[in-house]
Motif scaffolding. Sequence first.
Motif, PDB file in Angstrom:
ATOM      1  N   GLU A   1       2.036   3.039  -3.236  1.00  0.00           N
ATOM      2  CA  GLU A   1       1.147   3.914  -4.005  1.00  0.00           C
ATOM      3  C   GLU A   1       1.634   5.363  -3.991  1.00  0.00           C
ATOM      4  O   GLU A   1       1.224   6.160  -4.832  1.00  0.00           O
ATOM      5  CB  GLU A   1      -0.287   3.811  -3.483  1.00  0.00           C
TER       6      GLU A   1
ATOM      7  N   GLY B   1      -4.393  -1.087   3.207  1.00  0.00           N
ATOM      8  CA  GLY B   1      -4.361   0.246   2.626  1.00  0.00           C
ATOM      9  C   GLY B   1      -4.318   0.323   1.120  1.00  0.00           C
ATOM     10  O   GLY B   1      -4.317   1.425   0.554  1.00  0.00           O
ATOM     11  N   SER B   2      -4.284  -0.813   0.429  1.00  0.00           N
ATOM     12  CA  SER B   2      -4.250  -0.779  -1.044  1.00  0.00           C
ATOM     13  C   SER B   2      -5.601  -0.326  -1.587  1.00  0.00           C
ATOM     14  O   SER B   2      -6.661  -0.757  -1.105  1.00  0.00           O
ATOM     15  CB  SER B   2      -3.892  -2.156  -1.606  1.00  0.00           C
ATOM     16  N   SER B   3      -5.565   0.515  -2.605  1.00  0.00           N
ATOM     17  CA  SER B   3      -6.804   1.112  -3.117  1.00  0.00           C
ATOM     18  C   SER B   3      -7.316   0.456  -4.396  1.00  0.00           C
ATOM     19  O   SER B   3      -8.477   0.646  -4.755  1.00  0.00           O
ATOM     20  CB  SER B   3      -6.607   2.613  -3.355  1.00  0.00           C
ATOM     21  N   ARG B   4      -6.463  -0.308  -5.087  1.00  0.00           N
ATOM     22  CA  ARG B   4      -6.898  -0.984  -6.322  1.00  0.00           C
ATOM     23  C   ARG B   4      -6.557  -2.468  -6.204  1.00  0.00           C
ATOM     24  O   ARG B   4      -5.398  -2.862  -6.382  1.00  0.00           O
ATOM     25  CB  ARG B   4      -6.221  -0.370  -7.555  1.00  0.00           C
TER      26      ARG B   4
ATOM     27  N   ALA C   1       0.829  -1.205   0.000  1.00  0.00           N
ATOM     28  CA  ALA C   1       0.000   0.000   0.000  1.00  0.00           C
ATOM     29  C   ALA C   1       0.867   1.260   0.000  1.00  0.00           C
ATOM     30  O   ALA C   1       0.537   2.253  -0.671  1.00  0.00           O
ATOM     31  CB  ALA C   1      -0.934  -0.014   1.212  1.00  0.00           C
TER      32      ALA C   1
ATOM     33  N   HIS D   1      -1.431  -1.630  -8.918  1.00  0.00           N
ATOM     34  CA  HIS D   1      -2.612  -2.486  -9.119  1.00  0.00           C
ATOM     35  C   HIS D   1      -2.302  -3.850  -8.511  1.00  0.00           C
ATOM     36  O   HIS D   1      -1.355  -4.522  -8.932  1.00  0.00           O
ATOM     37  CB  HIS D   1      -2.930  -2.650 -10.604  1.00  0.00           C
TER      38      HIS D   1
ATOM     39  N   GLU E   1      -6.944  -4.783   1.221  1.00  0.00           N
ATOM     40  CA  GLU E   1      -7.762  -3.584   1.440  1.00  0.00           C
ATOM     41  C   GLU E   1      -7.522  -3.022   2.833  1.00  0.00           C
ATOM     42  O   GLU E   1      -7.341  -1.812   3.002  1.00  0.00           O
ATOM     43  CB  GLU E   1      -9.250  -3.909   1.255  1.00  0.00           C
TER      44      GLU E   1
END
Length: 230
Positions: A78, A98-101, A75, A84, A95
């Motif tokens: 980013e 902290g990963s957004s995609r 995360a 991705h 998720e």
Amino acid sequence: MEKKKLVVLTGAGISAESGLKTFRDSDGLWEGYDVYEVASPRGWARNPALVLDFYNMRRKNVREAEPNAAHIGLAALEKDFNVHIITQNIDDLHERGGSSRVLHLHGEILKMRSLNDPRKNYPVYDDIKPGDLAPDGYQLRPDIVWFDEPVPLIETAAAITSSADIFVVIGTSLAVYPAAGLLHYAPVQAPKFILDKNLPAIPSVANLTKIEMGAAEGISVLSNYLSALV
């Protein structure tokens, strides 16, 4: 300046370091179960109550688990990259890290769907039981891609991978297809990295760096390599 596109394929090894057992391991979660009895359409047809119990147990385990340094480290990337995540895992640790995609190739344990309509899913707040029905009147089942079922998002994953500037593989044996084939969709010129404590045997791949470490331990080593590519 536009950020480089960093595509990361993750597998069971990254979740195992958060305490989620995997059938890769000799003491794995699936030991004692015939995989086709709990994760296939024929197993469901034979004993849906067993399948629901199995996934209810797995869902409880996921909710008790916490993201590890590898999830959090991905995360953090980013900040410098257009990251991705393509994951074979059905948990939500990316998720929560902290990963957004995040693209879940094999479905999500915290979602369910009607037996009749795979296109619409619903959040799961409690156990799924026999007799629990979707709005269309059909039994609810985990929104998981079982063995012998097609992987609907594989074409999306292949398209994402084919446009990667950098491609990374973490915590997967590269033995489960079609996900394992994504490595060969990455552009030839793209730098590639494999991070795993048990590096898989793979054919010759251009621009490949291997990091033989666990995901949580090795994420800092990977990040150092990537910092030179920003």
